[in-house]
Design a protein around this motif. Structure first.
Motif, PDB file in Angstrom:
ATOM      1  N   VAL A  13       0.910  -1.176  -0.045  1.00  0.00           N
ATOM      2  CA  VAL A  13       0.178  -0.134   0.026  1.00  0.00           C
ATOM      3  C   VAL A  13       0.974   1.291  -0.144  1.00  0.00           C
ATOM      4  CG1 VAL A  13      -1.654   1.353   1.361  1.00  0.00           C
ATOM      5  CG2 VAL A  13      -1.837  -1.271   1.414  1.00  0.00           C
ATOM      6  N   PHE A  14       0.552   2.089  -0.714  1.00  0.00           N
ATOM      7  CA  PHE A  14       1.189   3.609  -1.201  1.00  0.00           C
ATOM      8  C   PHE A  14       0.062   4.379  -0.871  1.00  0.00           C
ATOM      9  CE2 PHE A  14       3.677   0.244  -3.089  1.00  0.00           C
ATOM     10  CZ  PHE A  14       4.979   0.487  -2.973  1.00  0.00           C
ATOM     11  N   VAL A  15       0.280   5.382   0.056  1.00  0.00           N
ATOM     12  CA  VAL A  15      -0.725   6.731   0.220  1.00  0.00           C
ATOM     13  C   VAL A  15       0.121   8.068  -0.157  1.00  0.00           C
ATOM     14  CG1 VAL A  15      -1.811   7.898   1.787  1.00  0.00           C
ATOM     15  CG2 VAL A  15      -1.722   5.402   2.180  1.00  0.00           C
ATOM     16  N   ARG A  16      -0.496   8.924  -0.853  1.00  0.00           N
ATOM     17  CA  ARG A  16      -0.119  10.354  -1.110  1.00  0.00           C
ATOM     18  C   ARG A  16      -0.987  11.024  -0.167  1.00  0.00           C
ATOM     19  NH1 ARG A  16      -1.469  14.806  -4.640  1.00  0.00           N
ATOM     20  NH2 ARG A  16      -3.077  13.454  -5.735  1.00  0.00           N
ATOM     21  N   GLY A  17      -0.240  11.529   0.633  1.00  0.00           N
ATOM     22  CA  GLY A  17      -0.914  12.654   1.528  1.00  0.00           C
ATOM     23  C   GLY A  17      -1.383  13.945   0.939  1.00  0.00           C
ATOM     24  N   GLU A  39      -9.935  -0.786  -0.516  1.00  0.00           N
ATOM     25  CA  GLU A  39     -10.772  -0.621   0.502  1.00  0.00           C
ATOM     26  C   GLU A  39     -10.224  -0.913   1.943  1.00  0.00           C
ATOM     27  OE1 GLU A  39     -14.272  -2.931  -0.590  1.00  0.00           O
ATOM     28  OE2 GLU A  39     -14.935  -1.488  -2.074  1.00  0.00           O
ATOM     29  N   HIS A  40      -9.619  -2.079   2.005  1.00  0.00           N
ATOM     30  CA  HIS A  40      -8.580  -2.217   2.989  1.00  0.00           C
ATOM     31  C   HIS A  40      -7.552  -1.419   3.372  1.00  0.00           C
ATOM     32  CE1 HIS A  40      -9.839  -6.928   3.686  1.00  0.00           C
ATOM     33  NE2 HIS A  40     -10.753  -6.292   3.019  1.00  0.00           N
ATOM     34  N   ALA A  41      -7.053  -0.863   2.393  1.00  0.00           N
ATOM     35  CA  ALA A  41      -5.838   0.084   2.572  1.00  0.00           C
ATOM     36  C   ALA A  41      -6.476   1.184   3.011  1.00  0.00           C
ATOM     37  CB  ALA A  41      -5.182   0.484   1.369  1.00  0.00           C
ATOM     38  N   ARG A  42      -7.733   1.825   2.490  1.00  0.00           N
ATOM     39  CA  ARG A  42      -8.333   2.777   3.149  1.00  0.00           C
ATOM     40  C   ARG A  42      -8.784   2.882   4.455  1.00  0.00           C
ATOM     41  NH1 ARG A  42     -14.057   2.849   1.198  1.00  0.00           N
ATOM     42  NH2 ARG A  42     -13.823   1.303   2.644  1.00  0.00           N
ATOM     43  N   ASP A  43      -9.252   1.796   4.815  1.00  0.00           N
ATOM     44  CA  ASP A  43      -9.728   1.489   6.365  1.00  0.00           C
ATOM     45  C   ASP A  43      -8.593   1.178   7.108  1.00  0.00           C
ATOM     46  OD1 ASP A  43     -12.284   1.436   5.192  1.00  0.00           O
ATOM     47  OD2 ASP A  43     -12.497  -0.759   5.197  1.00  0.00           O
ATOM     48  N   THR A  44      -7.424   0.773   6.707  1.00  0.00           N
ATOM     49  CA  THR A  44      -6.384   0.554   7.464  1.00  0.00           C
ATOM     50  C   THR A  44      -5.290   1.782   7.809  1.00  0.00           C
ATOM     51  OG1 THR A  44      -6.454  -1.635   6.914  1.00  0.00           O
ATOM     52  CG2 THR A  44      -4.229  -1.058   8.133  1.00  0.00           C
ATOM     53  N   TYR A  45      -5.018   2.417   6.675  1.00  0.00           N
ATOM     54  CA  TYR A  45      -4.015   3.357   6.612  1.00  0.00           C
ATOM     55  C   TYR A  45      -4.546   4.788   6.305  1.00  0.00           C
ATOM     56  CZ  TYR A  45      -1.115  -0.494   6.330  1.00  0.00           C
ATOM     57  OH  TYR A  45      -0.490  -1.878   6.615  1.00  0.00           O
ATOM     58  N   THR A  46      -5.758   5.067   6.422  1.00  0.00           N
ATOM     59  CA  THR A  46      -6.224   6.570   5.968  1.00  0.00           C
ATOM     60  C   THR A  46      -7.519   6.725   7.037  1.00  0.00           C
ATOM     61  OG1 THR A  46      -7.633   6.150   4.365  1.00  0.00           O
ATOM     62  CG2 THR A  46      -5.366   6.762   3.598  1.00  0.00           C
ATOM     63  N   ARG A  47      -7.268   6.286   8.044  1.00  0.00           N
ATOM     64  CA  ARG A  47      -8.532   6.454   8.955  1.00  0.00           C
ATOM     65  C   ARG A  47      -8.663   7.939   9.464  1.00  0.00           C
ATOM     66  NH1 ARG A  47      -6.932   1.260  12.912  1.00  0.00           N
ATOM     67  NH2 ARG A  47      -4.854   2.361  12.372  1.00  0.00           N
ATOM     68  N   ARG A  48      -7.667   8.658   9.548  1.00  0.00           N
ATOM     69  CA  ARG A  48      -7.848  10.194   9.882  1.00  0.00           C
ATOM     70  C   ARG A  48      -8.026  11.010   8.692  1.00  0.00           C
ATOM     71  NH1 ARG A  48      -3.805   7.858  12.261  1.00  0.00           N
ATOM     72  NH2 ARG A  48      -4.148   7.233  14.478  1.00  0.00           N
ATOM     73  N   LEU A  49      -8.332  10.372   7.720  1.00  0.00           N
ATOM     74  CA  LEU A  49      -8.562  11.285   6.378  1.00  0.00           C
ATOM     75  C   LEU A  49      -7.222  11.885   5.863  1.00  0.00           C
ATOM     76  CD1 LEU A  49     -11.884  12.804   7.294  1.00  0.00           C
ATOM     77  CD2 LEU A  49     -11.565  10.793   5.788  1.00  0.00           C
ATOM     78  N   GLU A  50      -6.170  11.495   6.187  1.00  0.00           N
ATOM     79  CA  GLU A  50      -4.823  12.053   5.821  1.00  0.00           C
ATOM     80  C   GLU A  50      -4.276  11.725   4.558  1.00  0.00           C
ATOM     81  OE1 GLU A  50      -3.796   8.164   7.880  1.00  0.00           O
ATOM     82  OE2 GLU A  50      -5.328   9.669   7.973  1.00  0.00           O
ATOM     83  N   GLY A  51      -5.138  10.758   3.717  1.00  0.00           N
ATOM     84  CA  GLY A  51      -4.688  10.543   2.274  1.00  0.00           C
ATOM     85  C   GLY A  51      -5.579  11.234   1.104  1.00  0.00           C
ATOM     86  N   VAL A  52      -5.107  11.284  -0.010  1.00  0.00           N
ATOM     87  CA  VAL A  52      -5.852  11.835  -0.959  1.00  0.00           C
ATOM     88  C   VAL A  52      -5.621  10.847  -2.241  1.00  0.00           C
ATOM     89  CG1 VAL A  52      -5.626  14.173  -0.638  1.00  0.00           C
ATOM     90  CG2 VAL A  52      -4.011  13.328  -2.210  1.00  0.00           C
TER      91      VAL A  52
END
Length: 97
Positions: A13-17, A39-52
């Motif tokens: 999983v890769f996230v852009r803040g 969906e799993h990545a969203r639920d696991t790694y962007t719980r605080r709405l930090e990703g775009v």
């Protein structure tokens, strides 16, 4: 012990803040397919709405260099002095780069 045939594939999983221009690796998830992995990545790694933006990549599709081969892989760049900023001289009239 779990049966490997029944285990979902691993996805990286890769996230852009919000303030970033590039994605960064944040971890892994198991999922049956790409949609579920997002969906799993969203639920696991962007719980605080930090990703775009999220990228998910099947771990099995990643090719990596061996850390033991680092010298052979990266040393050839040592002799390319033009890649080092010390190779260039900056004219005095240039104030900002």
């Amino acid at each position: 012990m779990s049966d490997p045939k029944k285990e979902w594939p691993l996805w990286e999983v890769f996230v852009r803040g919000k303030g970033g221009l590039s994605h960064r690796h944040v971890g892994s998830v198991h999922a049956a397919d790409a949609k579920m992995a997002v969906e799993h990545a969203r639920d696991t790694y962007t719980r605080r709405l930090e990703g775009v933006s999220l990228w998910v990549v099947p771990s099995a599709e990643i090719t990596a260099s061996d850390p033991g081969d680092a010298a052979a892989l990266f040393e050839p760049a040592e002799d390319k002095v033009y890649r080092h900023p010390t190779f260039y001289s900056i004219p005095d009239h240039i104030k900002h780069l």
